[in-house]
Design a protein around this motif. Sequence first.
Motif, PDB file in Angstrom:
ATOM      1  N   MET A   1      16.238  14.915  -5.601  1.00  0.00           N
ATOM      2  CA  MET A   1      15.324  13.879  -6.061  1.00  0.00           C
ATOM      3  C   MET A   1      14.680  14.314  -7.368  1.00  0.00           C
ATOM      4  O   MET A   1      13.549  14.027  -7.632  1.00  0.00           O
ATOM      5  CB  MET A   1      14.282  13.578  -5.005  1.00  0.00           C
ATOM      6  CG  MET A   1      13.513  12.348  -5.338  1.00  0.00           C
ATOM      7  SD  MET A   1      12.519  11.554  -4.105  1.00  0.00           S
ATOM      8  CE  MET A   1      12.310  12.598  -2.776  1.00  0.00           C
ATOM      9  N   LYS A   2      15.414  14.983  -8.152  1.00  0.00           N
ATOM     10  CA  LYS A   2      14.900  15.392  -9.451  1.00  0.00           C
ATOM     11  C   LYS A   2      14.789  14.184 -10.359  1.00  0.00           C
ATOM     12  O   LYS A   2      15.313  13.112 -10.088  1.00  0.00           O
ATOM     13  CB  LYS A   2      15.835  16.424 -10.079  1.00  0.00           C
ATOM     14  CG  LYS A   2      15.743  17.776  -9.424  1.00  0.00           C
ATOM     15  CD  LYS A   2      16.571  18.773 -10.182  1.00  0.00           C
ATOM     16  CE  LYS A   2      16.328  20.148  -9.621  1.00  0.00           C
ATOM     17  NZ  LYS A   2      17.053  21.166 -10.338  1.00  0.00           N
ATOM     18  N   ASP A   3      14.107  14.359 -11.468  1.00  0.00           N
ATOM     19  CA  ASP A   3      14.000  13.331 -12.503  1.00  0.00           C
ATOM     20  C   ASP A   3      13.351  12.044 -12.012  1.00  0.00           C
ATOM     21  O   ASP A   3      13.747  10.950 -12.396  1.00  0.00           O
ATOM     22  CB  ASP A   3      15.376  13.015 -13.102  1.00  0.00           C
ATOM     23  CG  ASP A   3      16.034  14.251 -13.694  1.00  0.00           C
ATOM     24  OD1 ASP A   3      15.315  15.077 -14.290  1.00  0.00           O
ATOM     25  OD2 ASP A   3      17.253  14.387 -13.555  1.00  0.00           O
ATOM     26  N   GLU A   4      12.362  12.165 -11.157  1.00  0.00           N
ATOM     27  CA  GLU A   4      11.587  11.016 -10.700  1.00  0.00           C
ATOM     28  C   GLU A   4      12.440   9.907 -10.098  1.00  0.00           C
ATOM     29  O   GLU A   4      12.213   8.726 -10.323  1.00  0.00           O
ATOM     30  CB  GLU A   4      10.726  10.452 -11.826  1.00  0.00           C
ATOM     31  CG  GLU A   4       9.642  11.399 -12.290  1.00  0.00           C
ATOM     32  CD  GLU A   4       8.761  10.793 -13.361  1.00  0.00           C
ATOM     33  OE1 GLU A   4       8.417   9.608 -13.275  1.00  0.00           O
ATOM     34  OE2 GLU A   4       8.418  11.527 -14.294  1.00  0.00           O
ATOM     35  N   LYS A  69      27.049  12.718  -6.161  1.00  0.00           N
ATOM     36  CA  LYS A  69      27.011  12.345  -7.574  1.00  0.00           C
ATOM     37  C   LYS A  69      26.405  13.439  -8.459  1.00  0.00           C
ATOM     38  O   LYS A  69      26.968  13.820  -9.475  1.00  0.00           O
ATOM     39  CB  LYS A  69      26.208  11.054  -7.733  1.00  0.00           C
ATOM     40  CG  LYS A  69      26.096  10.568  -9.157  1.00  0.00           C
ATOM     41  CD  LYS A  69      25.259   9.310  -9.232  1.00  0.00           C
ATOM     42  CE  LYS A  69      25.030   8.897 -10.679  1.00  0.00           C
ATOM     43  NZ  LYS A  69      24.122   7.764 -10.779  1.00  0.00           N
ATOM     44  N   GLU A  70      25.238  13.942  -8.059  1.00  0.00           N
ATOM     45  CA  GLU A  70      24.501  14.891  -8.894  1.00  0.00           C
ATOM     46  C   GLU A  70      25.060  16.308  -8.845  1.00  0.00           C
ATOM     47  O   GLU A  70      25.015  17.031  -9.832  1.00  0.00           O
ATOM     48  CB  GLU A  70      23.026  14.966  -8.459  1.00  0.00           C
ATOM     49  CG  GLU A  70      22.219  13.725  -8.649  1.00  0.00           C
ATOM     50  CD  GLU A  70      20.827  13.866  -8.035  1.00  0.00           C
ATOM     51  OE1 GLU A  70      20.342  15.009  -7.875  1.00  0.00           O
ATOM     52  OE2 GLU A  70      20.244  12.832  -7.706  1.00  0.00           O
ATOM     53  N   LEU A  71      25.524  16.712  -7.667  1.00  0.00           N
ATOM     54  CA  LEU A  71      25.846  18.122  -7.464  1.00  0.00           C
ATOM     55  C   LEU A  71      27.292  18.388  -7.087  1.00  0.00           C
ATOM     56  O   LEU A  71      27.680  19.549  -6.929  1.00  0.00           O
ATOM     57  CB  LEU A  71      24.930  18.692  -6.373  1.00  0.00           C
ATOM     58  CG  LEU A  71      23.439  18.624  -6.704  1.00  0.00           C
ATOM     59  CD1 LEU A  71      22.598  18.867  -5.473  1.00  0.00           C
ATOM     60  CD2 LEU A  71      23.108  19.627  -7.785  1.00  0.00           C
ATOM     61  N   GLY A  72      28.063  17.335  -6.901  1.00  0.00           N
ATOM     62  CA  GLY A  72      29.458  17.531  -6.514  1.00  0.00           C
ATOM     63  C   GLY A  72      29.612  18.121  -5.125  1.00  0.00           C
ATOM     64  O   GLY A  72      30.622  18.763  -4.816  1.00  0.00           O
ATOM     65  N   ILE A  73      28.607  17.918  -4.299  1.00  0.00           N
ATOM     66  CA  ILE A  73      28.677  18.420  -2.927  1.00  0.00           C
ATOM     67  C   ILE A  73      29.815  17.694  -2.213  1.00  0.00           C
ATOM     68  O   ILE A  73      29.980  16.481  -2.338  1.00  0.00           O
ATOM     69  CB  ILE A  73      27.330  18.232  -2.210  1.00  0.00           C
ATOM     70  CG1 ILE A  73      26.298  19.200  -2.810  1.00  0.00           C
ATOM     71  CG2 ILE A  73      27.459  18.448  -0.703  1.00  0.00           C
ATOM     72  CD1 ILE A  73      24.888  19.046  -2.278  1.00  0.00           C
ATOM     73  N   THR A  74      30.597  18.459  -1.477  1.00  0.00           N
ATOM     74  CA  THR A  74      31.804  17.916  -0.853  1.00  0.00           C
ATOM     75  C   THR A  74      31.540  17.399   0.558  1.00  0.00           C
ATOM     76  O   THR A  74      30.530  17.730   1.191  1.00  0.00           O
ATOM     77  CB  THR A  74      32.897  18.995  -0.780  1.00  0.00           C
ATOM     78  OG1 THR A  74      32.478  20.022   0.133  1.00  0.00           O
ATOM     79  CG2 THR A  74      33.194  19.585  -2.159  1.00  0.00           C
TER      80      THR A  74
END
Length: 105
Positions: A1-4, A69-74
């Motif tokens: 939840m970074k970047d508001e 999307k943000e971290l490429g978590i699989t």
Amino acid sequence: MKDEVFYGKSMQRVKDDNEELYQAIVDINNAVWDGKALDYKTQKLIAIGIAASNSDTRAIKKQMESAKKELGITRDEILDVLKVVLLTSGMPPFNKSLSVLNEVF
């Protein structure tokens, strides 16, 4: 939840109506997601586990989508988290979360 990026439906109203309160929430957000001892990816996986344990379908989906999307978590990384949810919270939260996982991936 970074970047508001807040998923609560009323956060825009808080921002419009009470800038001081909104800024306090942003400050808490920044303090939580600071990555001092645990990196952001690990924190995100924990957030997925908590949402899954609570059987909150909307939160589960938002957490999984942003993780992908943000971290490429699989899918496999999230499935490992859901196995812990199965052990600690039982079959209903696991099944609900697995259904969301299959939808997201």
